[in-house]
Structures are given as structure tokens and as C-alpha cells.
Design a protein around this motif. Structure first.
Motif, PDB file in Angstrom:
ATOM      1  N   TYR A   1       0.980  -1.293   0.006  1.00 34.21           N
ATOM      2  CA  TYR A   1      -0.054  -0.099   0.120  1.00 34.21           C
ATOM      3  C   TYR A   1       0.650   1.242   0.030  1.00 34.21           C
ATOM      4  N   ALA A   2       0.736   1.977  -0.873  1.00 36.87           N
ATOM      5  CA  ALA A   2       1.477   3.378  -1.221  1.00 36.87           C
ATOM      6  C   ALA A   2       0.561   4.301  -0.743  1.00 36.87           C
ATOM      7  N   PRO A   3       0.770   5.206   0.235  1.00 39.60           N
ATOM      8  CA  PRO A   3      -0.308   6.042   0.764  1.00 39.60           C
ATOM      9  C   PRO A   3      -0.156   7.649  -0.008  1.00 39.60           C
ATOM     10  N   PHE A   4       0.862   7.641  -0.826  1.00 42.14           N
ATOM     11  CA  PHE A   4       1.111   8.648  -1.653  1.00 42.14           C
ATOM     12  C   PHE A   4       1.941   8.177  -2.905  1.00 42.14           C
TER      13      PHE A   4
ATOM     14  N   GLN B   1      -5.881   5.624  -5.067  1.00 44.47           N
ATOM     15  CA  GLN B   1      -6.371   6.039  -6.372  1.00 44.47           C
ATOM     16  C   GLN B   1      -6.371   4.789  -7.407  1.00 44.47           C
ATOM     17  N   ALA B   2      -5.075   4.342  -7.397  1.00 45.91           N
ATOM     18  CA  ALA B   2      -4.774   3.163  -8.365  1.00 45.91           C
ATOM     19  C   ALA B   2      -4.903   1.694  -7.728  1.00 45.91           C
ATOM     20  N   GLY B   3      -5.022   1.648  -6.297  1.00 47.86           N
ATOM     21  CA  GLY B   3      -5.286   0.315  -5.774  1.00 47.86           C
ATOM     22  C   GLY B   3      -3.601  -0.141  -5.389  1.00 47.86           C
ATOM     23  N   PRO B   4      -3.387  -0.902  -4.515  1.00 46.48           N
ATOM     24  CA  PRO B   4      -2.264  -1.215  -3.963  1.00 46.48           C
ATOM     25  C   PRO B   4      -1.488  -2.241  -5.182  1.00 46.48           C
ATOM     26  N   VAL B   5      -0.097  -2.069  -4.772  1.00 45.77           N
ATOM     27  CA  VAL B   5       0.786  -2.885  -5.720  1.00 45.77           C
ATOM     28  C   VAL B   5       0.719  -4.203  -5.480  1.00 45.77           C
ATOM     29  N   THR B   6       0.511  -5.157  -6.284  1.00 46.89           N
ATOM     30  CA  THR B   6       0.491  -6.699  -6.185  1.00 46.89           C
ATOM     31  C   THR B   6       1.444  -7.217  -6.723  1.00 46.89           C
TER      32      THR B   6
ATOM     33  N   VAL C   1       4.913   4.888  -8.608  1.00 41.61           N
ATOM     34  CA  VAL C   1       3.435   4.365  -8.488  1.00 41.61           C
ATOM     35  C   VAL C   1       2.373   5.510  -7.903  1.00 41.61           C
ATOM     36  N   PRO C   2       1.257   5.632  -8.526  1.00 43.66           N
ATOM     37  CA  PRO C   2       0.242   6.512  -7.946  1.00 43.66           C
ATOM     38  C   PRO C   2      -0.151   6.183  -6.482  1.00 43.66           C
ATOM     39  N   PRO C   3      -0.734   7.097  -5.719  1.00 46.33           N
ATOM     40  CA  PRO C   3      -1.243   6.589  -4.471  1.00 46.33           C
ATOM     41  C   PRO C   3      -2.117   5.356  -4.392  1.00 46.33           C
TER      42      PRO C   3
END
Length: 656
Positions: free
Chosen positions: A576-579, A608-613, A603-605
Motif C-alpha cells: 500500500y502506497a499512501p502517496f 487512487q490506483a489500488g495497492p501494488v501486487t 506508482v500513484p497513491p
């Protein structure tokens, strides 16, 4: 022949005969047939009296036209004379003076009139046989009637009747009263078309000989003023009218004369009871004055001028962002007066004594009873805005062209601030809504300077920042802004170097001036503090690119792998990227040997775009399967927009 015989004793003879063959021969008429008749032996003789006498006349009834009602006046032409004859007769009707020795008018001369019928004769114009109008007085009408068979036998009937053809009646005066009527009204009615003179004299004047000689101007004829020594002032000296109305007026119509209370020079006269005379003279030949003595009093009672309405209404501009009302110039000054007046409207200071700031109108004539409107645009007599503060709006009304001094004053105190910055609203900078926006309005076209300071900057009462501006200022916006329209100035969250600033609440200050030289075009510094608007707004702009209130907590709680323990062929990592940030992950053995080094790039927050998987198939950097055991995943996010936050967490991964 059918002709009437004269009165007398007429002899008659009566005898009779019967037809008989033994009788004497009788021939009727000259050429009539002959026959035989037996006659009476004795004839009857007698007398037949004829005694018609004089023609009978009922009483002659004169009537005249009646004009008016208060009072009704008679003796006015046309005159009608009604009578009845006992039989047809030859009639004459004549008008004489009261003594009957002077013939005035012959109405009927030896004309036949029917008997047993009401006859009427008319004297239409009231003129004598020479065509001149007769004077007022008592006259005698004489009716003579004679039988056609006996012209010498004449019946006579007479009657006296009054003649007074020039009259004034239905005189009524309506006073001039404040807020009721603007004029003295004199109503009257004339019996004939006449020249009139209506004279108005000062209060206390006396009409002498008013019960004797009339009119008071025997040597003058309307349309002159008809004045004389018969009208005296209160001190007993001869006086002249204040004003005179004269001219030809029609007969037998209601006439209304109007006086607005002005003298001959057009000036308003003082209140009081004014004396008047009304005289009239005929248009006939010869000329006659109306016999009615018309004089009296009429009231002028205007009282003082009164402002029946007085209000000062500021302009209320349309607001787009605020529910707080604001009042601005121009100011609309509404008022109404009880009578026509000369009006002066001024804006005054509240000093003692007050000074004139602006003269809106000076001595302009305003009508009575109508709502008047004047406007103050907020500027002084030099065309500049006076300082903000309290001012008096004063209206002074006086009589137009008057000998009076009964003026009136109305005034109100108003709050005035011509240079306003208002209707402020702040749209924070958010990642999902674009730049920060400062929305506001200015009351006049102004040069506006907006300065934005670092988060945590504080200001003293004079608006000076701490830390100093050289250290705390991050952005400035300077420009000329139009009046009374919504202005939107935006800030993209960058500093002077266009570098993104970190999240936080940034202080800002707005100043403005109508003096374009009062604010520097480049720096936004104030060069003339005295020319600034009193509104010097200081507030905060929230800068929130991160949607999370606690980025680190959201990062730790929402970054993990599943399933864990890993018993299958793979496990999925969620980060999860908060920003907006660069996301990295490294996987270590318990001895610290690196197994996997993965860089996911910027990556975007995640909101907005969902977490990185990332699906890990349990392969190391060389592509070989890793052994069973406990591994440590080090997950790191490095902020790339607006700040330099670095978040890192370690997650245990058990492979069975």
C-alpha cells in the motif's frame, strides 16, 4: 259671410207655411221652384241680444331662468310669459319700465292667438327694441287682447317682474392645506359670459363699503385688475392685490379658479387668511357689473415642508462563497416631500462642525408626493474615495421661490468603507481535485498581492511574519483584479523554484489597493500602506496530496503477503502506497543474505490506483527455488511529490 257682428239687440221675425194646392204661389229664392203654400196669419216678432263683451284674459304669469343652487338666482333671460284667452283674439305684448311710461320691448304686435289655450311669449335676449341689453330692475309686461269683430274693445292685463341678468352664484372656496390640496380653489357660476377679476389681498385687508357701493372698482372694467381705494390694508392705507386672475369666463357652467399660493412675482406667500374679491362685467352693450357682492377669506396653510419618506440604501453585492452580507457603495437616497421644494443633498463628515464631503444635488426642484431618488457613488467632490468611517447623509428642502423660511432637514448616519476584499473561500490542494484556489471579490478594481508562507508561520498584529518573509515566503501572486465579480486565483503547491511542497497548512495574506503604484508589480511588497484596503486577510491553505491521515499506519497495516505461511507454489505481496512514491521490496534470509530485490518504480497513491501486487513463485534472484524456512521482506516507499517521506516495514514470510 261668416263675419262676426258687433254686440247689440238684433230683431227677429218668425212665421210659418204649409204646402197646399189652394195656397198662394211661392217661389223660393230668385230661381227656386214655385209651389203653393198656406201661411200663418200672424208673425212672431222679438229681439236677439249679442253680448260677447271683452276678450277674457287669465293672469299673465312671467317666469325667468334660474341658475345655480347656492343660492339659486332668478331674473335671468330668457323670460317666458304665459296666459290664456277666453276666445281667439288679436294680441299685443309689450315690456315697459316699472312705471309703465317707457316702452322697452315689443314682443308681439297685433297677432292672433287662440282662445281656451295656454299661450306663451318669450323675451330671449333681454334686449330692448334697439338691441341693447336692459339694466337690472323691475319691469312691467302688458298684454292687450281685442276681438276681431270689435277692435275697439280691448282687454288689458299687466304684471311686474324682476330683471337681473348678470349674476355670480354657487361661490365656494376650498383652502390650500398641507398634504391635502396644493391650491386654493374658487368655484363659482356666472349667469352670462362675463369678464371676471379675482383679486387676492394680504391677510387683514378690509373691503370698505362692502354693504354699499359695489363693485369696488366702478371706474375700471375687467379684464383690468378692478382695484380701488375701497380695499384697505390692516393699517388703513390703500392696498393692491397680491395677485389677480382675470379673463373671459363662460356663462352657466361651473368654473374653477386655482391659486397655488404665489404672489405676482411667483413667490410663495406666508400662511394666513387672505381676503379676496370677485367681480364680473358683461360683454354686452352697454356693460353691466354683476350685482352680487362676492368677497371673503380663503386660507393658505401649507405648514412646514415635511419629508414623508427618507432612507439611504447601500448596494448589496452578490456573494458566491459567503453567507455574511456586505454593504457597499453606491448608496441610493430615497425621499418624498409634502410640497414642491428646492432640495440639496450632501454627504458630510461626522466631525464637529461637519465638513462637506460631496454635494449630490444643490438647489434642484423636486415635486411633491413623488418618491425621489438620488445616488452617491462613494466619491468626494474631487472624484476620490474618502477614508472609511461614518458619514452623514443630509437632505435640506426649502420652498421654491418663496418669501417663506420654513425649510426641512432629514439625515441619516451610514457606515462607509469603499475598498473591500470580501467573499473569501479556500479550496485546498488535494491530489484528487487539482490546485488550491483562493476565491474572493474586490469592491473596486484593485491591484492585489497574495503572499503564501510556510506552514507554521505566525503573524503579529501588523501582519509581519515570523520567521521573516525572506525565510518563510514560498509563493506570491500579483495582479490587477476586476470589481464585484468572482475572482479565482490558483496555486499548484509549488515554491518559487516550482518544487512541490510537502503537505501542510500554508499561511497566506491578501492586500489590495486602487492605487496601482501602492503595490510592487514583481515582489507584491506594499509601497504605500495608506492606500491599502482595510481588509488584509490572513488565512491558511491546506495542502493535502496524501489522502491518508496516518500514512505510515496505513502503509504498515495494508502491506502484507498471502497466503502466509506459504505451502503452495507461490504467494502474493500487496504493498500500500499512501502517496505517489517509488516502491521497493527486498527479501532476506535469516542470515541476512538477499534472496530477492524488486523495484516497482514510481506508482500513484493506492487510494487512487489500488495497492501494488506481486506474485512470488519462491524463486531467488538466480531463478532457483528457495529452501524452506523463515524469510524477511523489507518493503519501502519513497515519496516523490510534495514531500520527502520514506516509509519502511519488515514482514515475516514462512515457507513450508
Amino acid at each position: 259671410a261668416g263675419t262676426l257682428v258687433e254686440d247689440g239687440d238684433y230683431v227677429f221675425v218668425i212665421y210659418a207655411a204649409l204646402p197646399s194646392q189652394r195656397g198662394e204661389l211661392y217661389r223660393g229664392g230668385l230661381n227656386g221652384p214655385a209651389d203653393s203654400r198656406v201661411w200663418t196669419s200672424i208673425a212672431k216678432i222679438g229681439f236677439l241680444p249679442v253680448l260677447r263683451g271683452f276678450v277674457g284674459i287669465t293672469q299673465v304669469s312671467p317666469t325667468s331662468t334660474v341658475v345655480g343652487s347656492s343660492p339659486a338666482v332668478a331674473g335671468i333671460n330668457p323670460f317666458t310669459f304665459r296666459y290664456t284667452l277666453t276666445r281667439d283674439a288679436i294680441v299685443s305684448m309689450k315690456i315697459f319700465n316699472a312705471t309703465g311710461n317707457t316702452l322697452v320691448k315689443t314682443l308681439v304686435n297685433q297677432e292672433t292667438r287662440a282662445g281656451s289655450f295656454t299661450n306663451s311669449e318669450t323675451w330671449s335676449e333681454g334686449t330692448d327694441d334697439s338691441g341693447q341689453v336692459v339694466s337690472s330692475g323691475t319691469y312691467l309686461v302688458q298684454l292687450t287682447a281685442a276681438d276681431a269683430a270689435q277692435p275697439a274693445k280691448v282687454s288689458t292685463a299687466t304684471a311686474l317682474f324682476p330683471v337681473n341678468m348678470f349674476r355670480i352664484t354657487d361661490v365656494q372656496v376650498t383652502p390650500l392645506l398641507a398634504r391635502t390640496s396644493d391650491n386654493v380653489v374658487l368655484n363659482y357660476q356666472l349667469s352670462q359670459p362675463m369678464f371676471v377679476a379675482w383679486n387676492v389681498y394680504a391677510p387683514g385687508s378690509v373691503v370698505v363699503n362692502s354693504t354699499g357701493t359695489w363693485p369696488p372698482c366702478p371706474t375700471q372694467s375687467p379684464p383690468s385688475d378692478c382695484t380701488s381705494a375701497s380695499v384697505l390694508s390692516p393699517n388703513g392705507s390703500q392696498t393692491v392685490p397680491i395677485v389677480t386672475f382675470r379673463g373671459l369666463r363662460p356663462g352657466r357652467f361651473k368654473i374653477s379658479e386655482f391659486w397655488d399660493g404665489r404672489d405676482i412675482n411667483g413667490l410663495f406667500v406666508p400662511d394666513g387668511n387672505y381676503v379676496f374679491t370677485l367681480t364680473a362685467q358683461s360683454t354686452s352693450t352697454p356693460k353691466y357689473f354683476a350685482t352680487d357682492k362676492v368677497f371673503g377669506n380663503m386660507t393658505v396653510a401649507r405648514g412646514s415642508i415635511i419629508f414623508t419618506q427618507f432612507s439611504v440604501l447601500p448596494d448589496t453585492p452578490e456573494l458566491f462563497n459567503s453567507s455574511n452580507s456586505i454593504t457597499l457603495h453606491p448608496f441610493t437616497i430615497n425621499y418624498a416631500l409634502t410640497r414642491q421644494s428646492s432640495v440639496t443633498v450632501q454627504i458630510l463628515s461626522t466631525n464637529i462642525p461637519p465638513s462637506v464631503v460631496r454635494t449630490i444635488v444643490s438647489g434642484e426642484v423636486r415635486p411633491a408626493g413623488l418618491l425621489q431618488t438620488d445616488v452617491w457613488d462613494g466619491r468626494n467632490d474631487l472624484g476620490n474615495f474618502p477614508p472609511a468611517g461614518f458619514y452623514l447623509v443630509r437632505a435640506v428642502a426649502s420652498d421654491v421661490a418663496s418669501v417663506l423660511s420654513s425649510g426641512a432637514t432629514a439625515q441619516l448616519t451610514i457606515a462607509f468603507d469603499p475598498l473591500r476584499i470580501y467573499d473569501l473561500a479556500i479550496t485546498p490542494l488535494r491530489l484528487d481535485s487539482g490546485p488550491a484556489v483562493l476565491s474572493y471579490q474586490v469592491s473596486e478594481t484593485m491591484k492585489v498581492a497574495i503572499k503564501i508562507y510556510k506552514s507554521g508561520t505566525i503573524f503579529d498584529l501588523s501582519g509581519n511574519p515570523t520567521p521573516p518573509e525572506a525565510q518563510s515566503l514560498v509563493k506570491r501572486i500579483v495582479g490587477v483584479r476586476p470589481a464585484r465579480t468572482q475572482i479565482n486565483d490558483s496555486w499548484d503547491g509549488t515554491d518559487f523554484k516550482f518544487s512541490l511542497l510537502k503537505d501542510g497548512s500554508y499561511k497566506f495574506k491578501i492586500v489590495g489597493s486602487t492605487d496601482m503604484a501602492a503595490i510592487d508589480d514583481n515582489t507584491g511588497d506594499v509601497l504605500n500602506p495608506g492606500a491599502l484596503s482595510l481588509d488584509r486577510l490572513i488565512d491558511e491553505i491546506p495542502l493535502v496530496r496524501n489522502a491518508s491521515a496516518s500514512p505510515n499506519e496505513d502503509f504498515i497495516n495494508n502491506s502484507f503477503n498471502y497466503p502466509n505461511p506459504v505451502s503452495g507454489e507461490s504467494t502474493t505481496f500487496q504493498i500500500y502506497a499512501p502517496f505517489r512514491s517509488v516502491v521497493k521490496m527486498k527479501l532476506y534470509t535469516m542470515s541476512g543474505e538477499i534472496v530477492l530485490d524488486k523495484n516497482f518504480g514510481e506508482v500513484p497513491p493506492s487510494f487512487q490506483a489500488g495497492p501494488v501486487t506481486y506474485v512470488w513463485s519462491k524463486l531467488n534472484q538466480s531463478g532457483n527455488k528457495v529452501a524452506r524456512g523463515l524469510y524477511f521482506a523489507v518493503i519501502r516507499v519513497e515519496e516523490t511529490e510534495g514531500g520527502k517521506n520514506i516509509l519502511q516495514t519488515v514482514k515475516k514470510v514462512l515457507i513450508q
